[in-house]
Design a protein around this motif. Structure first.
Motif, PDB file in Angstrom:
ATOM      1  N   GLU A  70     -20.313 -37.689  -2.774  1.00 23.74           N
ATOM      2  CA  GLU A  70     -21.448 -37.537  -3.357  1.00 23.74           C
ATOM      3  C   GLU A  70     -21.381 -36.583  -4.521  1.00 23.74           C
ATOM      4  O   GLU A  70     -20.974 -35.342  -4.134  1.00 23.74           O
ATOM      5  CB  GLU A  70     -22.674 -37.710  -2.437  1.00 23.74           C
ATOM      6  CG  GLU A  70     -23.688 -37.633  -3.175  1.00 23.74           C
ATOM      7  CD  GLU A  70     -25.009 -37.616  -2.601  1.00 23.74           C
ATOM      8  OE1 GLU A  70     -26.099 -36.873  -2.710  1.00 23.74           O
ATOM      9  OE2 GLU A  70     -25.209 -38.288  -1.352  1.00 23.74           O
ATOM     10  N   TYR A 110     -30.872 -38.167  -8.544  1.00 25.83           N
ATOM     11  CA  TYR A 110     -31.390 -39.355  -7.885  1.00 25.83           C
ATOM     12  C   TYR A 110     -30.669 -39.179  -6.393  1.00 25.83           C
ATOM     13  O   TYR A 110     -29.659 -38.655  -6.232  1.00 25.83           O
ATOM     14  CB  TYR A 110     -30.880 -40.540  -8.393  1.00 25.83           C
ATOM     15  CG  TYR A 110     -31.875 -40.829  -9.650  1.00 25.83           C
ATOM     16  CD1 TYR A 110     -33.267 -41.583  -9.484  1.00 25.83           C
ATOM     17  CD2 TYR A 110     -31.370 -40.150 -10.904  1.00 25.83           C
ATOM     18  CE1 TYR A 110     -33.870 -41.885 -10.751  1.00 25.83           C
ATOM     19  CE2 TYR A 110     -32.256 -40.414 -12.062  1.00 25.83           C
ATOM     20  CZ  TYR A 110     -33.394 -41.209 -12.004  1.00 25.83           C
ATOM     21  OH  TYR A 110     -34.308 -41.419 -13.026  1.00 25.83           O
ATOM     22  N   THR A 111     -31.271 -39.521  -5.367  1.00 25.27           N
ATOM     23  CA  THR A 111     -30.847 -39.552  -4.201  1.00 25.27           C
ATOM     24  C   THR A 111     -29.590 -40.401  -4.061  1.00 25.27           C
ATOM     25  O   THR A 111     -29.336 -41.495  -4.455  1.00 25.27           O
ATOM     26  CB  THR A 111     -31.686 -40.285  -2.948  1.00 25.27           C
ATOM     27  OG1 THR A 111     -33.042 -39.482  -2.944  1.00 25.27           O
ATOM     28  CG2 THR A 111     -31.240 -40.460  -1.576  1.00 25.27           C
ATOM     29  N   GLY A 112     -28.616 -39.750  -3.438  1.00 27.54           N
ATOM     30  CA  GLY A 112     -27.269 -40.458  -3.176  1.00 27.54           C
ATOM     31  C   GLY A 112     -26.290 -40.248  -4.518  1.00 27.54           C
ATOM     32  O   GLY A 112     -25.256 -40.794  -4.441  1.00 27.54           O
ATOM     33  N   GLY A 130     -25.981 -46.715  -8.620  1.00 21.25           N
ATOM     34  CA  GLY A 130     -26.233 -46.061  -7.169  1.00 21.25           C
ATOM     35  C   GLY A 130     -27.232 -46.457  -6.458  1.00 21.25           C
ATOM     36  O   GLY A 130     -27.494 -46.795  -5.326  1.00 21.25           O
ATOM     37  N   SER A 131     -28.516 -47.102  -6.950  1.00 22.04           N
ATOM     38  CA  SER A 131     -29.529 -47.785  -6.341  1.00 22.04           C
ATOM     39  C   SER A 131     -30.335 -48.811  -6.960  1.00 22.04           C
ATOM     40  O   SER A 131     -30.361 -48.831  -8.337  1.00 22.04           O
ATOM     41  CB  SER A 131     -30.419 -46.787  -5.939  1.00 22.04           C
ATOM     42  OG  SER A 131     -30.957 -46.047  -7.014  1.00 22.04           O
ATOM     43  N   TYR A 153     -32.443 -50.304  -2.449  1.00 20.80           N
ATOM     44  CA  TYR A 153     -30.998 -50.662  -1.983  1.00 20.80           C
ATOM     45  C   TYR A 153     -29.918 -49.856  -2.684  1.00 20.80           C
ATOM     46  O   TYR A 153     -29.910 -49.418  -3.819  1.00 20.80           O
ATOM     47  CB  TYR A 153     -30.460 -52.168  -2.617  1.00 20.80           C
ATOM     48  CG  TYR A 153     -31.532 -53.167  -1.780  1.00 20.80           C
ATOM     49  CD1 TYR A 153     -30.886 -53.683  -0.661  1.00 20.80           C
ATOM     50  CD2 TYR A 153     -32.756 -53.805  -2.513  1.00 20.80           C
ATOM     51  CE1 TYR A 153     -31.989 -54.477   0.044  1.00 20.80           C
ATOM     52  CE2 TYR A 153     -33.255 -54.571  -1.844  1.00 20.80           C
ATOM     53  CZ  TYR A 153     -32.907 -55.051  -0.380  1.00 20.80           C
ATOM     54  OH  TYR A 153     -33.676 -56.080   0.089  1.00 20.80           O
ATOM     55  N   ARG A 154     -29.337 -48.956  -1.730  1.00 21.08           N
ATOM     56  CA  ARG A 154     -28.145 -47.948  -2.027  1.00 21.08           C
ATOM     57  C   ARG A 154     -27.226 -48.406  -1.838  1.00 21.08           C
ATOM     58  O   ARG A 154     -26.753 -49.023  -0.746  1.00 21.08           O
ATOM     59  CB  ARG A 154     -28.724 -46.643  -1.307  1.00 21.08           C
ATOM     60  CG  ARG A 154     -30.118 -46.190  -1.354  1.00 21.08           C
ATOM     61  CD  ARG A 154     -30.208 -44.652  -1.071  1.00 21.08           C
ATOM     62  NE  ARG A 154     -31.584 -44.432  -1.082  1.00 21.08           N
ATOM     63  CZ  ARG A 154     -32.418 -43.928  -1.923  1.00 21.08           C
ATOM     64  NH1 ARG A 154     -32.012 -44.085  -3.290  1.00 21.08           N
ATOM     65  NH2 ARG A 154     -33.825 -43.743  -1.824  1.00 21.08           N
ATOM     66  N   TRP A 201     -34.031 -50.869  -7.340  1.00 19.11           N
ATOM     67  CA  TRP A 201     -35.721 -51.283  -6.553  1.00 19.11           C
ATOM     68  C   TRP A 201     -36.378 -52.056  -7.434  1.00 19.11           C
ATOM     69  O   TRP A 201     -36.276 -52.021  -8.440  1.00 19.11           O
ATOM     70  CB  TRP A 201     -36.097 -50.101  -5.993  1.00 19.11           C
ATOM     71  CG  TRP A 201     -36.606 -48.728  -7.247  1.00 19.11           C
ATOM     72  CD1 TRP A 201     -37.943 -48.622  -7.455  1.00 19.11           C
ATOM     73  CD2 TRP A 201     -35.534 -48.232  -7.802  1.00 19.11           C
ATOM     74  NE1 TRP A 201     -37.997 -47.817  -8.605  1.00 19.11           N
ATOM     75  CE2 TRP A 201     -36.534 -47.328  -8.681  1.00 19.11           C
ATOM     76  CE3 TRP A 201     -34.167 -47.649  -7.855  1.00 19.11           C
ATOM     77  CZ2 TRP A 201     -36.110 -46.406  -9.770  1.00 19.11           C
ATOM     78  CZ3 TRP A 201     -33.891 -46.585  -8.614  1.00 19.11           C
ATOM     79  CH2 TRP A 201     -34.683 -46.152  -9.443  1.00 19.11           C
TER      80      TRP A 201
END
Length: 754
Positions: free
Chosen positions: A633, A552-554, A580-581, A610-611, A583
């Motif tokens: 990261e 996942y991103t980040g 991490g996030s 929201y990260r 949504w």
């Protein structure tokens, strides 16, 4: 010793060197080619080896030693460095030593020892005068002061660059001593860092003959490469030019006829007999290149055959040897990376096989590439294989003009006979269908206008019709292995029969023609099927949560995504034990992780995600002002141990992990309103005095009506069970909560907008 007649040399003894010297202008006769006792003095020419054609090797030597600058011949002189440009970069102390004895200062050089017949003191004085004159030619100011010692990081990047882009095709890899490697000798005494950077950025400015090709380095790359090459530099104290010696240096420059090589446009006609008139048994005082016996025999063989006419393919062989093209490329079974160098030809995509790392064959290259593309490739080093680390350098137009014409005029292939389709949209539609994933599936390996279906990413199809000749395209597709024995390209017409007989009557020629017509518009061609694969959606169903452990991103590869029945979603970082996030809406699109060997990212299906800050959410701090621990990261957070998770009746996870000697349970419960998450953290013992929790960070964190309500970036409301504090760190605001004595902690996240 016999001196050439005045008409040939066009000088008299009292206008050449001092009358007391027995020096004669060198003729290419036996003494000029004498075998010297110092092995290091022999000139080194890249691409020449003991087993090659003696006449070809001799002709290469006649040009690379620049003999033809003075002895008239149909051969083209290599040319020497442009002194006006070189004078702005070279250190004078090194220049003086080089002029005094080039072969000692730079073993393997092709510069003759023009002062070799002088007494030692006179050599030194002449070299000083010449260096003062050369430095007086500067047109761009004085050399820059030495730069500080390069950083270890820059040197390491330069080492990687040196061993990847193609430098070791001509020069020695580090720790090796390969035959015919062009020496990189005492660079630290010759160049200061900034001067070498300038040279590497544009080598043709100083060396227009392009024997040092232009790898089109970025400034940062040239800086790193110079840092590596000068890693052991011992820079001498700079010697200032003595202007009083400039006139004497100019006189020496003229007496020695230096302009014949260094400024041929200003030089007179060749001063010595034509190569075809030389007698190999005549003697003269020599510049003494200290040639080996093999090199001497090569030149003698070339002199004896100067009147012989060469067929065009042999002329191509000669010019490719001059430019050392064979160091990287193969043509007609000759050349390619040899032992000791092959391993330095690398790729970023091993899936494509040998063709992904070894530069392409130049067999029939004039029949393969259209004239414009071939010219661009030779002149400007155009690049179409981004996965290949070795770069095609630029050689400029003048050094490659004859080779380009020879390729185009004399490379021939059989004519591919076929029945052409009528040029219309139906033919192009057929081609579009054939290359798509439902037929030949060309898109499974090749990119299309920058888009890739898989991780193979072979040459982009939209550039093919603008680079290749149509005839070569037909011949290659008929039998790819005939052109490249190691290619992974399949043959779609075995024994001339199509594996897709339902298209265009199964006619091979018509099918290939349809593909060609489809590709002719280049980037304007319509996208074939399969390049943009259908999305794969994953959502919670039948009242239960779904989980997907992927990248996942980040977060990185240890991400755990959870989609809840109320269409609220999280991605948890198992490496750093943090949220991490977060949504709202449908859960995820997972085609990138389901295809292509699982190397992509899960895409959150929401415009607003929201990260939360990278790094652990829990930390031990001395006080509220202490810096939060920095963890990169996708790197495991020190002090944390992830212990997995348990699932409730509707498959919602409770994450478990250890920190500071206590076990933490972390549970997210979605609410039926579709806007609210309640997160409950429980500890098996009370938090220590130094334990803090970082709830969020962003451009703007504002406090609400009480000390337990906060707003993140104006859209996500957070209600805390314990009071928090806002602090500003590097233009960001952080929301921190002290957990001293706490046995539990609750955060209620509420989306204020859909």
């Amino acid at each position: 010793m016999e001196q050439a007649a005045g008409a040939a040399h066009n000088f008299q003894s009292n206008t050449f060197l001092k009358p007391s010297l027995s020096y004669r202008y060198p003729l290419l006769t036996a003494a000029c080619l004498s075998l010297g006792s110092a092995a290091l003095a022999q000139p080194i020419i890249g691409g020449l080896d003991r087993e090659m054609d003696a006449i070809l090797a001799g002709r290469v030597l006649l040009t690379e030693l620049n003999c033809v600058a003075c002895h008239n011949s149909s051969l083209q002189a290599k040319g020497a460095p442009a002194l006006r440009e070189t004078s702005t970069r070279i250190q004078q102390s090194y220049l003086e030593e080089f002029l005094t004895d080039p072969h000692q200062a730079k073993p393997g050089t092709t510069m003759p020892n023009l002062l070799g017949s002088l007494e030692k003191e006179e050599q030194v004085e002449a070299a000083k005068s010449l260096s003062d004159y050369i430095l007086s030619l500067q047109t761009e100011g004085t050399p820059t002061l030495p730069a500080p010692k390069p950083s270890a990081e820059s040197t390491a990047r330069g080492k990687e660059l040196y061993h990847q882009v193609g430098c070791v095709a001509c020069h020695n890899p580090e720790g090796s001593s390969l035959e015919n490697s062009i020496p990189l000798h005492r660079l630290g005494e010759k160049f200061i860092h900034s001067a070498l950077v300038a040279f590497l950025e544009n080598p043709h400015k100083a060396r227009p003959s392009a024997r040092m090709p232009d790898f089109q380095l970025e400034l940062s790359e040239a800086t790193d490469l110079a840092s590596y090459l000068l890693r052991d530099a011992k820079v001498r104290e700079s010697v200032q030019a003595d202007l009083s010696r400039v006139a004497a240096g100019k006189e020496w420059f003229e007496k020695l006829h230096c302009a014949q090589c260094h400024d041929p446009e200003q030089a007179p006609l060749p001063l010595a007999k034509a190569l075809t008139e030389l007698d190999g048994n005549r003697d003269c005082s020599a510049t003494d290149y200290q040639l080996t016996e093999t090199q001497t025999s090569w030149i003698q063989a070339a002199l004896q055959s100067m009147d012989d006419e060469w067929d065009p393919q042999r002329e191509i062989d000669f010019q490719m040897t001059q430019l050392n093209c064979y160091a990287c490329h193969q043509r007609d079974g000759k050349g390619g990376p040899g032992d000791g160098r092959d391993s330095y030809f690398t790729t970023t995509n091993l899936n494509l096989g040998e063709q992904a790392r070894i530069p392409p064959s130049l067999s029939h290259i004039g029949a393969k590439l259209i004239p414009y593309t071939l010219k661009e490739t030779l002149t400007n080093g155009s690049k179409q294989r981004p996965y290949m680390n070795t770069r095609m350098p630029a050689y400029g137009s003048a050094p490659t003009k004859d080779l380009l014409e020879l390729f185009l005029a004399h490379d021939k292939l059989p004519v591919a006979e076929f029945t052409r389709n009528e040029v219309n949209k139906d033919a192009r539609l057929a081609g579009q269908t054939l290359v798509g994933d439902q037929h030949f599936s060309c898109v499974a390996c090749h990119t299309f206008n920058g888009h890739a279906m898989t991780t193979l990413n072979a040459i982009d199809m939209t550039v093919m019709a603008n680079r290749l000749t149509e005839n070569w395209f037909h011949l290659f597709l008929r039998n790819p292995q005939q052109f490249h024995g190691t290619t992974i390209m399949p043959n779609f017409w075995p024994d001339g029969k199509s594996i897709r007989p339902e298209m265009l009557d199964g006619d091979r020629g018509k099918q290939i023609d349809a593909i060609w017509q489809y590709l002719e518009p280049g980037q304007q061609a319509r996208m074939p099927s399969g390049v943009r694969p259908e999305p794969i959606f994953l959502d919670a169903d039948q009242g239960e949560a779904v989980m997907l452990r992927r990248q996942y991103t980040g977060i990185g590869k240890r991400g755990i995504g959870v989609g809840y029945p109320s269409e609220l979603n999280i991605a948890f970082d198992a490496a750093q034990c943090r949220l991490g996030s977060l949504w709202q809406g449908p859960f995820g699109e997972m085609s990138a992780v389901w295809r292509g060997q699982g190397s992509g990212f899960v895409k959150e299906r929401s415009k607003t995600v929201y990260r939360f800050p990278v790094g652990p959410a829990l930390a031990l701090l001395d006080d509220m002002e202490a810096a939060w621990p920095v963890v990169e990261e996708a790197v495991k957070a020190p002090g944390f141990q992830f212990k997995g998770y348990t699932l409730d009746a509707v498959q919602r996870p409770t994450f478990r992990y250890l920190f500071d000697g206590m076990e933490i349970k972390d549970f997210f419960e979605d609410q039926s309103d579709g806007s609210t998450f309640v997160r409950s953290l429980t500890f098996d013992k009370k938090g220590s005095e130094k334990l803090f929790f970082r709830v969020a960070a962003g451009e703007k964190v504002t406090a609400g009506a009480d000390e337990k309500t906060y707003l993140l970036d104006g859209q996500l409301q957070m209600k805390l069970s314990l009071p928090g504090q806002i602090r500003t760190v590097d233009s960001q605001q952080e929301l921190i909560v002290p957990l001293a004595g706490a046995e539990s902690f609750t955060i209620t996240y509420e989306f204020l907008t859909k």
